[in-house]
Each structure stands twice: as structure tokens, then as C-alpha cells.
Design an enzyme around this catalytic site. Structure first.
Site, PDB file in Angstrom:
ATOM      1  N   LYS A  79       0.897  -1.347  -0.061  1.00  0.00           N
ATOM      2  CA  LYS A  79      -0.080   0.128  -0.031  1.00  0.00           C
ATOM      3  C   LYS A  79       0.803   1.373  -0.044  1.00  0.00           C
ATOM      4  CE  LYS A  79      -4.016   1.692   2.626  1.00  0.00           C
ATOM      5  NZ  LYS A  79      -4.929   1.335   3.935  1.00  0.00           N
ATOM      6  N   SER A 154      -9.542   1.587   2.773  1.00  0.00           N
ATOM      7  CA  SER A 154      -8.941   2.281   2.001  1.00  0.00           C
ATOM      8  C   SER A 154      -7.695   1.275   1.561  1.00  0.00           C
ATOM      9  CB  SER A 154      -8.088   3.415   2.703  1.00  0.00           C
ATOM     10  OG  SER A 154      -7.324   2.800   3.749  1.00  0.00           O
ATOM     11  N   SER A 178      -9.674  -0.948   7.227  1.00  0.00           N
ATOM     12  CA  SER A 178      -9.224  -0.645   5.811  1.00  0.00           C
ATOM     13  C   SER A 178      -8.302  -2.076   5.311  1.00  0.00           C
ATOM     14  CB  SER A 178      -8.286   0.623   5.711  1.00  0.00           C
ATOM     15  OG  SER A 178      -9.118   1.847   5.570  1.00  0.00           O
TER      16      SER A 178
HETATM   17  N1  GLN Z   1     -13.115   3.407   6.527  1.00  0.00           N
HETATM   18  C1  GLN Z   1     -12.441   3.873   7.682  1.00  0.00           C
HETATM   19  C2  GLN Z   1     -12.228   5.318   7.340  1.00  0.00           C
HETATM   20  O1  GLN Z   1     -12.668   5.858   6.393  1.00  0.00           O
HETATM   21  C3  GLN Z   1     -11.468   3.228   7.803  1.00  0.00           C
HETATM   22  C4  GLN Z   1     -10.293   3.630   7.122  1.00  0.00           C
HETATM   23  C5  GLN Z   1      -8.832   3.009   7.630  1.00  0.00           C
HETATM   24  O2  GLN Z   1      -8.724   1.913   8.188  1.00  0.00           O
HETATM   25  N2  GLN Z   1      -7.704   3.280   7.095  1.00  0.00           N
HETATM   26  O3  GLN Z   1     -11.812   5.827   8.322  1.00  0.00           O
END
Ligand code: GLN
Length: 484
Positions: A79, A154, A178
Site C-alpha cells: 500500500k 482504504s 481498511s
Molecule cells: N473507512 C474507515 C475510514 O474512512 C477506515 C479507514 C482505515 O482503516 N484506514 O476512516
């Protein structure tokens, strides 16, 4: 070669048996990336020459008769919020478009020692903020099962790369789901370790008390191998920890694993959850029962506050962490630098033009909840409720060993379906944020033989464990996948 059926385990066996070379396999993955990634958009950068070179080094080691580690030659995707020295690391933000990492993240350093191969860096929601990878500052990644749908986020790029055979495995980061949520949307395995089990050094911070790096793989067995390679105490991350329980890896005998009692939290089966998800979870529970596992209904009474608590604590930490991007300490945006009249103007222009809508929204929210007069009402209160959420889990773990829950309230949604309504998007995280707030390990595993819709969308189920009890999640997950 059948890349689809290839796992870290079978790759290693094939390499040792000289059925193929590491270079050949890396070449095949790169070819798939060239052929398919135009449609999917999983990668932000691909390291073709470096990857082939790293693979050749592994082939030479084998030729010289040296013993290789289980991850040697394994083609991985990373990532793009983790630093790989000498390469562009953007966190999918325009504000870091010109930033080149000056050191390796600890997880990368560890994987280099194992001679893993790095194929490239993958797309994400900007600074890991989002649940669909639509918030990337560069492009949208698509779900390989249905190109009209999101891969989740994400870590959407890493997950799509594994699901579309453009990497054998990948690293993601999980602050509120994420790793687990996109893994459920794309039919792969994704694990968020116990907070502090894996070093965060070299991970671009989103919310430091919640962030963890973890593996994204095709099988639970592979997730265990990758987790094993990256975990451990690190001098560069004061919050990282070594824990004895983690050491008890290897295959516990199936009878011992089947003694683990699984809890089903009443509060996770709420109105509004998609019936296809409910059916999939029932299917997973039925299969685990057939294998001999016993279940017990439990209660996590404060989990209904988890989303609200997360969306106070997370932006508070985001607003502090993202303060460092002001156009001076990092390369910033060259065109803006030329336009700026003074230092203040440089700050405003860099942040105004460099951050997309979502980071801006969270910086504003975070600054608000930390501001004097509101701190006690929001931030301090959220911290207290966070404690109650943690206590609920502690109580529950007195009568069960592992908790089973949905990962997401729906299967993968359509691109554009939720992007104009942030609140609707935040609801995607309703079942994943608890594990981050409580610091617990969680894994998403695809429900077997269960797909929905014409694009055959997968659905995942989640197992949440006691702190540092990753082995319980791996143990149950492996038995489930083997059907033993
Ligand atoms: N969807 C969650 C957010 O928008 C989780 C994001 C993440 O785990 N980086 O914060």
C-alpha cells in the site's frame, strides 16, 4: 502457470522443488499487471526492473544450495502509505506526489531480510481515509469481480491486486477496517493484528492509536506466514510490543482449536444489514458448527457507540498527524511554491490545493473536537466511551475465546453510490471500528461458496480475538478453509 491457484505456501514448495524460478513467476505477475491493471487501477507505481532483480537474487541463492525462507521470492504489493527507500510514496495524495522515501518502513526491512520481491505500490483512499478507494488523489480502483463496483477501502489497491492475480500477497493498513472491509468485498483474507504487534515505523500516520499494518492474502495460512514475518518489537516504534502468546504458532492440534468457544454479539445483527450478508454469516456459522465448534450469544452493549467514538478520536489524531504537511518539511507542490508570497501563504496554498475533500473534512472535524470549549464534550467523552467498549470485550472474553461478526453491512457497492454522502460511507465501518478502538486482532475470511449477484460478489465473515491471540484466528480460519 496457474497464478490463481498459487499461494505463498505452494509457491515456496514449487520454488524449492525447482518447478519454476522466482524470476519466471515475478515475470508472470508483471505481465498480468500490464494486461489487466489498465482496467482495475490497483497500482500507483510498478518496480519492474527491481522486482526482477530481487527475484533473480533468490534464484541464485537456490542455485548455490542456500536455504531460503518461506517468503523468499514472493511477489508482494505494498500500500502506498508505507515507505520503500528511494521510491515515491504518496499516500495517494497530491500533497506527497513528489515525495521520495528516504528509508524503509520496518515491515519492508523485515521482508527484505526474507528476500521478498516488491512488485509495486498500490492505490488507496487519500491518507487511508475512506472505504471505497474513490478518495484517491489519483484514480479510482475497481473491484475485479465487477468493474462497476468499488473494491472497498482504504487498502483497495492492495486487495484488488491480490484478488486479480497481480500480486501473490500484499500489505495493507487498518485504522478502522481498511484491511478487513476491502478483503470482504474482493473475496480475499485480510488481517488486522493486535495494536502494537506490528511496528508502525515508516507507515504514514493516519490515527496513531488505531493504525496497524497487516497481511492481505488468498488463504489464512498465507496470512499467518506474512504476519509472522512482519510482527515484533521495534526500536523505532515505542508502542510496538513483543508478546509470548504470539509465539505459539504452528499447527495446534485440531481438537485444541475446536475447544475455542465462539461468541456471537447480539448487537452486530441489527436492522438495516443486507440480508445477503446475514445469509452468508449464517452459512459460515453452520459450517463451523459442522466442524465441531460451539457458539454462545454474547453482548457488547457499548458497541453501538463505536462509530461515533471512532469518528471523533480518528479525526482528532488525523488533524494532529497531518499538520506536518505544510509545504516546507516535505517537497510539497512545486507550482504552489513558486506562487506563494510568504510563509503563511505557502501553508495555505499547499494545504488548500494539496489535500482532497476527505482529509480536509477530517482535519476540520478533528480541530473542532480538540478545540477549547469542545474538548471535554467530544474528545474527552469519546475516550471514556472507548474505555467502555474495551471493557465490553474484556467481559465477553471471560466466557468466549473468539467473536464472530459480519465485516460489512452490505456486499461491494457501486462506484459513485456513496461518494457524495460521507455519512453513508462512514456507515460501511460499523462492524470494523470496534477492533481498532479496543486494539484487538481481527480477520476477514471469505464465506465459502457464497457469492451474490451477476458479478458473483464475495462476502466475508470476521473473527475478533483476544489481544495477541492471532493464533486463535488463524487456527479457526485454517480449519474453516480446509473444511476439516
Ligand atoms: N473507512 C474507515 C475510514 O474512512 C477506515 C479507514 C482505515 O482503516 N484506514 O476512516
Amino acid at each position: 502457470m496457474n497464478l490463481k491457484g498459487l499461494t505463498i505456501k505452494s509457491f515456496h514448495d514449487g520454488l524449492v522443488e525447482k518447478e519454476f524460478s522466482a524470476r519466471e513467476v515475478t515475470r508472470e505477475f508483471l505481465d498480468v499487471i500490464h494486461a489487466e491493471d489498465g482496467k482495475i487501477g490497483a497500482y500507483l507505481s510498478v518496480f519492474e526492473d527491481n522486482a526482477l532483480y530481487e527475484a533473480e537474487c533468490v534464484d541464485s541463492m537456490i542455485k548455490e544450495g542456500k536455504k531460503i525462507t518461506p517468503l523468499a521470492g514472493v511477489p508482494l504489493a505494498v500500500k502506498d502509505n508505507m515507505l520503500i527507500k528511494g521510491t515515491r510514496t504518496t499516500a495517494a495524495s497530491k500533497i506527497l506526489e513528489h515525495y521520495e522515501a528516504s528509508y524503509d518502513a520496518t515491515v519492508i526491512e523485515k521482508l527484505r531480510k526474507e528476500h521478498a520481491v516488491f512488485l509495486g505500490k498500490t492505490n488507496l483512499d487519500e491518507f487511508a481515509m475512506g472505504a471505497s478507494t474513490e478518495n484517491s488523489g489519483f484514480h479510482v480502483t475497481k473491484n475485479p469481480h465487477d468493474l462497476e463496483r468499488v473494491p472497498g477501502g482504504s487498502s483497495g489497491g492492495s486487495v484488488a491486486a491480490v484478488a486479480a492475480n497481480m500480486a501473490l500477497a500484499a500489505l495493507g493498513s487498518d485504522t478502522g477496517g481498511s484491511i478487513r472491509q476491502p478483503s470482504a468485498f474482493c473475496g480475499v483474507v485480510g488481517m488486522k493484528p493486535t495494536y502494537s504487534a506490528v511496528s508502525r515505523s515508516g507507515l504514514i500516520a493516519m490515527a496513531s492509536s488505531l493504525d496497524q499494518i497487516g497481511p492481505i492474502t488468498k488463504t489464512v495460512e498465507d496470512a499467518e506466514l506474512l504476519f509472522h514475518a512482519i510482527r515484533g518489537k521495534d526500536v523505532y516504534d515505542a508502542t510496538s510490543a513483543e508478546n509470548d502468546i504470539v509465539h505459539e504458532f504452528g499447527d495446534l492440534p485440531p481438537e485444541a482449536i475446536k475447544n475455542l468457544k465462539i461468541g456471537i454479539p447480539r448487537e452486530f445483527f441489527i436492522d438495516g444489514i443486507d440480508s445477503r450478508v446475514t445469509h452468508a454469516i449464517e452459512e459460515a456459522v453452520a459450517r463451523l458448527k459442522t466442524l465441531g465448534f460451539s457458539f454462545k450469544e454474547i453482548s457488547l452493549p457499548h458497541s453501538k457507540y463505536a462509530l461515533a467514538v471512532y469518528y471523533i478520536i480518528m479525526p482528532a489524531e488525523v488533524s494532529a498527524n497531518l499538520a506536518r504537511f505544510e509545504g516546507v518539511r516535505y517537497p510539497g507542490i512545486p507550482e504552489v511554491k513558486h506562487k506563494a508570497n510568504n510563509l503563511r501563504d505557502l501553508y495555505f496554498k499547499t494545504r488548500g490545493e494539496g489535500f482532497g475533500a476527505e482529509p480536509r473534512r477530517r482535519i476540520l472535524l478533528g480541530t473542532y473536537v480538540l478545540s477549547s470549549g469542545y474538548y471535554d464534550a467530544y474528545y474527552a467523552k469519546a475516550q471514556k466511551v472507548r474505555r467502555l467498549i474495551r471493557d465490553d470485550f474484556e467481559d465477553a472474553f471471560k466466557s468466549v475465546d473468539v467473536i464472530l461478526a459480519p465485516v460489512t453491512p452490505t456486499p461491494a457497492f457501486k462506484i459513485g453510490e456513496k461518494s457524495s454522502d460521507p455519512l453513508e460511507m462512514y456507515l460501511s465501518d460499523i462492524f470494523t471500528v470496534q477492533a481498532n478502538l479496543a486494539g484487538l486482532p481481527g480477520i476477514s475470511i471469505p464465506v465459502k461458496n457464497y457469492t451474490v449477484g451477476s458479478g458473483e460478489l464475495p462476502v466475508g465473515f470476521q473473527l475478533i480475538g483476544k489481544p495477541f491471540h492471532e493464533r486463535d484466528l488463524f487456527g479457526i480460519g485454517k480449519l474453516y478453509q480446509r473444511g476439516e
